[in-house]
Design a protein around this motif. Structure first.
Motif, PDB file in Angstrom:
ATOM      1  N   GLU A 161       0.731  -1.242  -0.128  1.00  9.31           N
ATOM      2  CA  GLU A 161       0.014   0.136   0.011  1.00  9.31           C
ATOM      3  C   GLU A 161       0.916   1.193   0.040  1.00  9.31           C
ATOM      4  OE1 GLU A 161      -2.686  -0.802   3.446  1.00  9.31           O
ATOM      5  OE2 GLU A 161      -3.838  -2.026   2.246  1.00  9.31           O
ATOM      6  N   SER A 162       1.983   1.280   0.958  1.00  6.49           N
ATOM      7  CA  SER A 162       2.773   2.375   0.718  1.00  6.49           C
ATOM      8  C   SER A 162       3.249   2.627  -0.778  1.00  6.49           C
ATOM      9  CB  SER A 162       3.989   2.097   1.834  1.00  6.49           C
ATOM     10  OG  SER A 162       3.371   2.196   3.161  1.00  6.49           O
ATOM     11  N   ILE A 163       3.864   1.671  -0.969  1.00  3.33           N
ATOM     12  CA  ILE A 163       4.715   1.728  -2.376  1.00  3.33           C
ATOM     13  C   ILE A 163       3.560   2.097  -3.408  1.00  3.33           C
ATOM     14  CG2 ILE A 163       5.529   0.259  -4.310  1.00  3.33           C
ATOM     15  CD1 ILE A 163       6.841  -1.327  -2.136  1.00  3.33           C
ATOM     16  N   THR A 164       2.358   1.740  -3.456  1.00  2.00           N
ATOM     17  CA  THR A 164       1.423   2.014  -4.284  1.00  2.00           C
ATOM     18  C   THR A 164       1.205   3.452  -4.208  1.00  2.00           C
ATOM     19  OG1 THR A 164       0.384  -0.035  -4.440  1.00  2.00           O
ATOM     20  CG2 THR A 164      -1.015   1.808  -5.218  1.00  2.00           C
ATOM     21  N   ALA A 165       1.037   4.001  -2.771  1.00  2.00           N
ATOM     22  CA  ALA A 165       0.891   5.381  -2.845  1.00  2.00           C
ATOM     23  C   ALA A 165       1.874   6.238  -3.129  1.00  2.00           C
ATOM     24  CB  ALA A 165       0.690   5.631  -1.281  1.00  2.00           C
ATOM     25  N   LEU A 166       3.239   5.808  -2.933  1.00  2.00           N
ATOM     26  CA  LEU A 166       4.303   6.303  -3.322  1.00  2.00           C
ATOM     27  C   LEU A 166       4.445   6.381  -4.970  1.00  2.00           C
ATOM     28  CD1 LEU A 166       7.054   7.585  -2.594  1.00  2.00           C
ATOM     29  CD2 LEU A 166       7.882   5.266  -2.524  1.00  2.00           C
ATOM     30  N   GLU A 167       4.047   5.501  -5.540  1.00  2.00           N
ATOM     31  CA  GLU A 167       4.037   5.427  -7.043  1.00  2.00           C
ATOM     32  C   GLU A 167       3.243   6.421  -7.508  1.00  2.00           C
ATOM     33  OE1 GLU A 167       3.236   1.259  -7.943  1.00  2.00           O
ATOM     34  OE2 GLU A 167       5.531   0.880  -7.859  1.00  2.00           O
ATOM     35  N   SER A 168       1.898   6.328  -6.863  1.00  2.00           N
ATOM     36  CA  SER A 168       0.941   7.317  -7.696  1.00  2.00           C
ATOM     37  C   SER A 168       1.516   8.868  -7.190  1.00  2.00           C
ATOM     38  CB  SER A 168      -0.472   7.045  -6.907  1.00  2.00           C
ATOM     39  OG  SER A 168      -0.562   7.099  -5.529  1.00  2.00           O
ATOM     40  N   GLU A 169       1.969   9.072  -5.938  1.00  2.00           N
ATOM     41  CA  GLU A 169       2.375  10.289  -5.884  1.00  2.00           C
ATOM     42  C   GLU A 169       3.431  10.966  -6.794  1.00  2.00           C
ATOM     43  OE1 GLU A 169       1.803  13.950  -4.166  1.00  2.00           O
ATOM     44  OE2 GLU A 169       0.641  12.194  -3.572  1.00  2.00           O
ATOM     45  N   VAL A 170       4.442   9.889  -7.133  1.00  2.00           N
ATOM     46  CA  VAL A 170       5.468  10.032  -8.060  1.00  2.00           C
ATOM     47  C   VAL A 170       5.014  10.418  -9.332  1.00  2.00           C
ATOM     48  CG1 VAL A 170       7.445   9.084  -9.432  1.00  2.00           C
ATOM     49  CG2 VAL A 170       7.134   8.814  -7.128  1.00  2.00           C
ATOM     50  N   ALA A 204       4.745  18.255  -2.878  1.00  2.00           N
ATOM     51  CA  ALA A 204       4.601  16.996  -3.487  1.00  2.00           C
ATOM     52  C   ALA A 204       6.215  16.034  -3.148  1.00  2.00           C
ATOM     53  CB  ALA A 204       4.566  17.157  -5.074  1.00  2.00           C
ATOM     54  N   GLN A 205       7.198  16.881  -3.370  1.00  2.00           N
ATOM     55  CA  GLN A 205       8.584  16.188  -3.013  1.00  2.00           C
ATOM     56  C   GLN A 205       8.523  15.782  -1.665  1.00  2.00           C
ATOM     57  OE1 GLN A 205      11.200  19.092  -4.474  1.00  2.00           O
ATOM     58  NE2 GLN A 205      11.696  17.888  -6.468  1.00  2.00           N
ATOM     59  N   GLU A 206       8.207  16.793  -0.757  1.00  2.00           N
ATOM     60  CA  GLU A 206       8.272  16.443   0.488  1.00  2.00           C
ATOM     61  C   GLU A 206       7.150  15.048   1.007  1.00  2.00           C
ATOM     62  OE1 GLU A 206       9.708  17.349   3.572  1.00  2.00           O
ATOM     63  OE2 GLU A 206      11.022  18.316   1.803  1.00  2.00           O
ATOM     64  N   LEU A 207       6.102  14.941   0.204  1.00  2.00           N
ATOM     65  CA  LEU A 207       5.026  13.968   0.455  1.00  2.00           C
ATOM     66  C   LEU A 207       5.901  12.678  -0.053  1.00  2.00           C
ATOM     67  CD1 LEU A 207       2.370  12.804   1.381  1.00  2.00           C
ATOM     68  CD2 LEU A 207       1.707  13.503  -0.980  1.00  2.00           C
ATOM     69  N   PHE A 230       9.123  11.969  -0.215  1.00  2.00           N
ATOM     70  CA  PHE A 230      10.173  11.574   0.675  1.00  2.00           C
ATOM     71  C   PHE A 230       9.487  11.085   1.812  1.00  2.00           C
ATOM     72  CE2 PHE A 230      12.832  15.025  -1.554  1.00  2.00           C
ATOM     73  CZ  PHE A 230      13.708  14.208  -2.259  1.00  2.00           C
ATOM     74  N   SER A 231       8.410  11.546   2.335  1.00  2.00           N
ATOM     75  CA  SER A 231       7.938  10.915   3.432  1.00  2.00           C
ATOM     76  C   SER A 231       7.211   9.476   3.359  1.00  2.00           C
ATOM     77  CB  SER A 231       6.782  11.785   4.279  1.00  2.00           C
ATOM     78  OG  SER A 231       5.462  12.054   3.406  1.00  2.00           O
ATOM     79  N   LEU A 232       6.728   9.394   2.172  1.00  2.00           N
ATOM     80  CA  LEU A 232       6.027   8.058   1.844  1.00  2.00           C
ATOM     81  C   LEU A 232       7.201   7.098   1.590  1.00  2.00           C
ATOM     82  CD1 LEU A 232       3.268   9.067  -0.629  1.00  2.00           C
ATOM     83  CD2 LEU A 232       3.024   8.158   1.605  1.00  2.00           C
ATOM     84  N   ALA A 233       8.367   7.398   1.033  1.00  2.00           N
ATOM     85  CA  ALA A 233       9.528   6.802   1.070  1.00  2.00           C
ATOM     86  C   ALA A 233       9.911   6.271   2.287  1.00  2.00           C
ATOM     87  CB  ALA A 233      10.352   7.325  -0.021  1.00  2.00           C
ATOM     88  N   GLU A 234      10.154   7.317   3.218  1.00  2.00           N
ATOM     89  CA  GLU A 234      10.823   6.855   4.239  1.00  2.00           C
ATOM     90  C   GLU A 234       9.739   6.049   5.212  1.00  2.00           C
ATOM     91  OE1 GLU A 234      11.315  10.791   6.717  1.00  2.00           O
ATOM     92  OE2 GLU A 234      13.081  10.972   5.046  1.00  2.00           O
ATOM     93  N   ALA A 235       8.588   6.125   5.096  1.00  2.00           N
ATOM     94  CA  ALA A 235       7.531   5.225   5.710  1.00  2.00           C
ATOM     95  C   ALA A 235       7.515   3.889   5.096  1.00  2.00           C
ATOM     96  CB  ALA A 235       6.065   5.688   5.632  1.00  2.00           C
ATOM     97  N   ALA A 236       7.863   3.913   3.657  1.00  2.00           N
ATOM     98  CA  ALA A 236       8.051   2.372   3.192  1.00  2.00           C
ATOM     99  C   ALA A 236       9.300   1.876   3.641  1.00  2.00           C
ATOM    100  CB  ALA A 236       7.846   2.368   1.792  1.00  2.00           C
ATOM    101  N   SER A 237      10.354   2.664   3.701  1.00  2.00           N
ATOM    102  CA  SER A 237      11.611   1.956   4.246  1.00  2.00           C
ATOM    103  C   SER A 237      11.400   1.791   5.760  1.00  2.00           C
ATOM    104  CB  SER A 237      12.611   3.206   4.199  1.00  2.00           C
ATOM    105  OG  SER A 237      14.007   2.643   4.652  1.00  2.00           O
ATOM    106  N   ALA A 238      11.023   2.181   6.634  1.00  2.00           N
ATOM    107  CA  ALA A 238      10.819   1.793   7.836  1.00  2.00           C
ATOM    108  C   ALA A 238      10.192   0.498   7.893  1.00  2.00           C
ATOM    109  CB  ALA A 238       9.976   2.884   8.802  1.00  2.00           C
ATOM    110  N   ARG A 239       9.128   0.451   7.160  1.00  2.00           N
ATOM    111  CA  ARG A 239       8.101  -0.897   7.079  1.00  2.00           C
ATOM    112  C   ARG A 239       8.962  -2.049   6.657  1.00  2.00           C
ATOM    113  NH1 ARG A 239       2.425   1.865   5.051  1.00  2.00           N
ATOM    114  NH2 ARG A 239       1.744   2.548   7.304  1.00  2.00           N
ATOM    115  N   LEU A 240       9.921  -1.623   5.539  1.00  2.00           N
ATOM    116  CA  LEU A 240      10.473  -2.646   5.012  1.00  2.00           C
ATOM    117  C   LEU A 240      11.523  -3.259   6.157  1.00  2.00           C
ATOM    118  CD1 LEU A 240      11.357  -1.444   1.457  1.00  2.00           C
ATOM    119  CD2 LEU A 240      10.221  -3.673   2.119  1.00  2.00           C
ATOM    120  N   GLY A 241      12.038  -2.297   6.922  1.00  2.00           N
ATOM    121  CA  GLY A 241      13.116  -2.579   8.037  1.00  2.00           C
ATOM    122  C   GLY A 241      12.346  -3.489   9.100  1.00  2.00           C
TER     123      GLY A 241
END
Length: 156
Positions: A84-93, A114-117, A119-130
């Motif tokens: 879901e995070s990646i999908t949201a990130l892809e749609s925002e990109v 938009a860039q901040e959003l 980046f925050s989505l990417a950080e959230a996805a990174s945290a979930r991946l961790g």
């Protein structure tokens, strides 16, 4: 009262000796049957002991399987959240690409937001991946530990 034919014409000593011989024969037969029953009892008790050991092992395996299934459910939930995070990130990109391609409509502030959003989505996805990686590592360590316990292997 008539005397049985087998003891007619025999002295009391002969009758007692014949009864004693018969009693010894029957005693030997009885002892043989008792020994046979004792052997079966030992066999049944050994089988019961083995059955109890197998039931304990089955209980361990069942609880390990239940724990692994719970961990797999957690992993699936984490995977869904990451997707879901990646999908949201892809749609925002994609939205950001559209904004930059039509830059005459987008202001610098909108692009920055938009860039901040993104980046925050990417950080959230990174945290979930961790977290997913940590859960996978714990699951693997737990599974190896259960396998060693189940197989009675000492850890390396």
């Amino acid at each position: 009262m008539k005397v049985p034919s087998e003891i007619q014409a025999k002295s009391v000593g002969e009758v007692v000796i014949s009864w004693n011989t018969e009693l010894l024969e029957r005693t030997d037969i009885f002892k043989g049957r008792v020994n046979g029953l004792a052997l079966w009892d030992r066999h049944i008790l050994n089988c019961r002991l083995n059955l109890l050991k197998l039931q304990v092992e089955l209980g361990k395996a069942s609880s390990s399987q239940d724990r692994l299934e719970r961990q797999l459910d957690i992993l699936q939930t984490q995977q869904i959240e990451i997707m879901e995070s990646i999908t949201a990130l892809e749609s925002e990109v994609q939205r950001l690409k559209r904004m930059t391609s039509a830059s005459s409509y987008a202001t610098n502030g909108e692009l920055f937001n938009a860039q901040e959003l993104v980046f925050s989505l990417a950080e959230a996805a990174s945290a979930r991946l961790g977290r997913l990686g940590d859960i996978i590592a714990c699951t693997i360590v737990g599974a190896k530990g259960n396998e060693q316990v189940y197989l009675n292997v000492s850890p390396e």
